[in-house]
Write a protein that holds these residues in place. Sequence first.
Motif, PDB file in Angstrom:
ATOM      1  N   LEU A  59      30.387  39.096  42.285  1.00  0.00           N
ATOM      2  CA  LEU A  59      31.457  38.931  41.258  1.00  0.00           C
ATOM      3  C   LEU A  59      31.783  37.346  41.190  1.00  0.00           C
ATOM      4  O   LEU A  59      31.929  36.636  40.072  1.00  0.00           O
ATOM      5  CB  LEU A  59      33.028  39.360  41.974  1.00  0.00           C
ATOM      6  N   VAL A  60      31.645  36.598  42.312  1.00  0.00           N
ATOM      7  CA  VAL A  60      31.814  34.917  42.121  1.00  0.00           C
ATOM      8  C   VAL A  60      30.631  34.478  41.538  1.00  0.00           C
ATOM      9  O   VAL A  60      30.896  33.661  40.521  1.00  0.00           O
ATOM     10  CB  VAL A  60      31.901  34.512  43.529  1.00  0.00           C
ATOM     11  N   VAL A  61      29.630  35.034  41.675  1.00  0.00           N
ATOM     12  CA  VAL A  61      28.255  34.471  40.878  1.00  0.00           C
ATOM     13  C   VAL A  61      28.338  34.794  39.546  1.00  0.00           C
ATOM     14  O   VAL A  61      28.120  33.971  38.556  1.00  0.00           O
ATOM     15  CB  VAL A  61      26.880  35.056  41.709  1.00  0.00           C
ATOM     16  N   GLY A  62      28.598  35.891  39.110  1.00  0.00           N
ATOM     17  CA  GLY A  62      28.581  36.335  38.035  1.00  0.00           C
ATOM     18  C   GLY A  62      29.897  35.800  36.966  1.00  0.00           C
ATOM     19  O   GLY A  62      29.557  35.062  35.943  1.00  0.00           O
ATOM     20  N   TYR A  63      30.889  35.398  37.842  1.00  0.00           N
ATOM     21  CA  TYR A  63      31.995  34.739  37.174  1.00  0.00           C
ATOM     22  C   TYR A  63      31.658  33.318  36.813  1.00  0.00           C
ATOM     23  O   TYR A  63      31.758  32.773  35.634  1.00  0.00           O
ATOM     24  CB  TYR A  63      33.115  34.692  38.019  1.00  0.00           C
ATOM     25  N   LEU A  64      31.073  32.701  37.672  1.00  0.00           N
ATOM     26  CA  LEU A  64      30.792  31.311  37.442  1.00  0.00           C
ATOM     27  C   LEU A  64      29.521  30.987  36.391  1.00  0.00           C
ATOM     28  O   LEU A  64      29.407  30.230  35.412  1.00  0.00           O
ATOM     29  CB  LEU A  64      30.285  30.633  38.869  1.00  0.00           C
ATOM     30  N   ARG A  65      28.533  31.981  36.556  1.00  0.00           N
ATOM     31  CA  ARG A  65      27.695  32.158  35.630  1.00  0.00           C
ATOM     32  C   ARG A  65      28.280  32.378  34.000  1.00  0.00           C
ATOM     33  O   ARG A  65      28.055  31.565  33.057  1.00  0.00           O
ATOM     34  CB  ARG A  65      26.640  33.339  35.951  1.00  0.00           C
ATOM     35  N   ASN A  66      29.141  33.177  33.775  1.00  0.00           N
ATOM     36  CA  ASN A  66      29.725  33.665  32.793  1.00  0.00           C
ATOM     37  C   ASN A  66      30.584  32.608  32.271  1.00  0.00           C
ATOM     38  O   ASN A  66      30.640  32.361  31.002  1.00  0.00           O
ATOM     39  CB  ASN A  66      30.481  34.858  32.573  1.00  0.00           C
ATOM     40  N   GLY A 189      26.453  39.031  37.879  1.00  0.00           N
ATOM     41  CA  GLY A 189      26.134  38.406  39.067  1.00  0.00           C
ATOM     42  C   GLY A 189      24.886  39.297  39.867  1.00  0.00           C
ATOM     43  O   GLY A 189      23.776  38.382  40.311  1.00  0.00           O
ATOM     44  N   ARG A 190      25.238  40.602  39.856  1.00  0.00           N
ATOM     45  CA  ARG A 190      23.834  41.264  40.415  1.00  0.00           C
ATOM     46  C   ARG A 190      22.599  41.269  39.561  1.00  0.00           C
ATOM     47  O   ARG A 190      21.700  41.061  39.891  1.00  0.00           O
ATOM     48  CB  ARG A 190      24.237  42.713  40.374  1.00  0.00           C
ATOM     49  N   GLN A 191      22.866  41.192  38.041  1.00  0.00           N
ATOM     50  CA  GLN A 191      21.727  41.227  37.267  1.00  0.00           C
ATOM     51  C   GLN A 191      21.055  39.561  37.592  1.00  0.00           C
ATOM     52  O   GLN A 191      19.749  39.576  37.603  1.00  0.00           O
ATOM     53  CB  GLN A 191      22.280  41.094  36.062  1.00  0.00           C
ATOM     54  N   TRP A 192      21.851  38.561  37.728  1.00  0.00           N
ATOM     55  CA  TRP A 192      21.283  37.258  37.768  1.00  0.00           C
ATOM     56  C   TRP A 192      20.693  36.911  39.169  1.00  0.00           C
ATOM     57  O   TRP A 192      19.759  36.493  39.489  1.00  0.00           O
ATOM     58  CB  TRP A 192      22.476  36.194  37.893  1.00  0.00           C
ATOM     59  N   LEU A 193      21.346  37.764  40.125  1.00  0.00           N
ATOM     60  CA  LEU A 193      20.543  37.625  41.738  1.00  0.00           C
ATOM     61  C   LEU A 193      19.465  38.686  41.764  1.00  0.00           C
ATOM     62  O   LEU A 193      18.836  38.745  42.932  1.00  0.00           O
ATOM     63  CB  LEU A 193      21.810  38.082  42.602  1.00  0.00           C
ATOM     64  N   ASP A 197      18.306  46.869  39.134  1.00  0.00           N
ATOM     65  CA  ASP A 197      17.169  47.230  38.047  1.00  0.00           C
ATOM     66  C   ASP A 197      17.957  47.087  36.559  1.00  0.00           C
ATOM     67  O   ASP A 197      18.155  48.308  35.901  1.00  0.00           O
ATOM     68  CB  ASP A 197      16.763  48.509  38.211  1.00  0.00           C
ATOM     69  N   SER A 198      18.444  45.894  36.255  1.00  0.00           N
ATOM     70  CA  SER A 198      18.914  45.785  35.039  1.00  0.00           C
ATOM     71  C   SER A 198      18.010  44.953  34.054  1.00  0.00           C
ATOM     72  O   SER A 198      18.910  44.784  32.749  1.00  0.00           O
ATOM     73  CB  SER A 198      20.233  44.948  35.411  1.00  0.00           C
ATOM     74  N   ARG A 199      16.894  44.347  34.401  1.00  0.00           N
ATOM     75  CA  ARG A 199      16.256  43.983  33.519  1.00  0.00           C
ATOM     76  C   ARG A 199      15.858  44.670  32.102  1.00  0.00           C
ATOM     77  O   ARG A 199      15.486  44.204  31.023  1.00  0.00           O
ATOM     78  CB  ARG A 199      14.702  43.253  34.042  1.00  0.00           C
ATOM     79  N   HIS A 200      15.906  46.273  32.302  1.00  0.00           N
ATOM     80  CA  HIS A 200      15.637  47.007  31.192  1.00  0.00           C
ATOM     81  C   HIS A 200      16.943  47.359  30.603  1.00  0.00           C
ATOM     82  O   HIS A 200      16.929  48.266  29.600  1.00  0.00           O
ATOM     83  CB  HIS A 200      14.721  48.560  31.638  1.00  0.00           C
ATOM     84  N   ALA A 201      18.000  46.982  31.009  1.00  0.00           N
ATOM     85  CA  ALA A 201      19.178  47.416  30.332  1.00  0.00           C
ATOM     86  C   ALA A 201      19.397  46.886  28.848  1.00  0.00           C
ATOM     87  O   ALA A 201      18.883  45.816  28.320  1.00  0.00           O
ATOM     88  CB  ALA A 201      20.454  46.881  30.999  1.00  0.00           C
TER      89      ALA A 201
END
Length: 279
Positions: A59-66, A189-193, A197-201
């Motif tokens: 959550l934290v990584v995704g928030y900062l990234r977004n 955040g999960r995708q970024w880290l 398996d979200s590269r194919h989303a």
Amino acid sequence: MHDISLSQARLPATLEIEVLDEFGEARRQAIAAERALTVYLNKREIVTLMTLGADPEALVVGYLRNQGLLATRVDLQAVHVDWEVEAAAVVTRHLPEDLEERLGQRTVTTGCGQGTVFGRLLEATSLNALPATRLRQSVLYRLLENLGAHNETYRSAGAVHGCALCHGERVLDFVEDVGRHNAVDTLAGRQWLEEADSRHADIFYTTGRLTSEMVLKVAQMGIGVLVSRSGVTQKGVELAERFGVLLIARAKGRHFQAIHAGDRLELDAIPPRRPGDRR
């Protein structure tokens, strides 16, 4: 990918309390957790997020990234969450040169809970062109059926939103949180880290409204189809047109409303009309 020091501070998404029902009987009831987590970026306080706490590091990584406060994974050194002090300490190699300006310019969005977008992200123009993903009506229907098996917290406690990364009718990753913006940030955040398996989303699903904030975050993830069981806002429609996002709103059962569909939506499973259906 270089090593990132990550804590593992996940907490249960629900807890039980005693309630009194309409028959005057006491019973135990699961409710959604709601925990405060203050994010510090290189010792600078950034924001306090209200969250279930089920995957706080993502959550934290995704928030900062977004929010544009993390540029690359290489910059990220550590994310340590400590629930005793309700804080997440993030260490990076670099900070944006315009950090103070970003922190001073916030747009309060319609996201429930902590829905703010720093700086001029709503005016972002540097996004890569999104894939013009085509969507078959039959695939959409099968996806909606498959998503029904992934809302565990909502079924037991309610009071949460869910978001999912999908490929066609397949659900790749599903997250629930007290706000839809938290759920999408966690998935980002999960995708970024690279934890999912979200590269194919190629499809993003949310139970929440299709607002400007939601469209922008999904566009930042490089996904061109956004589906919701809820409605859409004016700014959400405008940004979707700008970024090339196909919106599918009010998607429940066999009903939906497609926006900016063009030739990207293949109507291969048109349901029969029933008495009372709107023409």
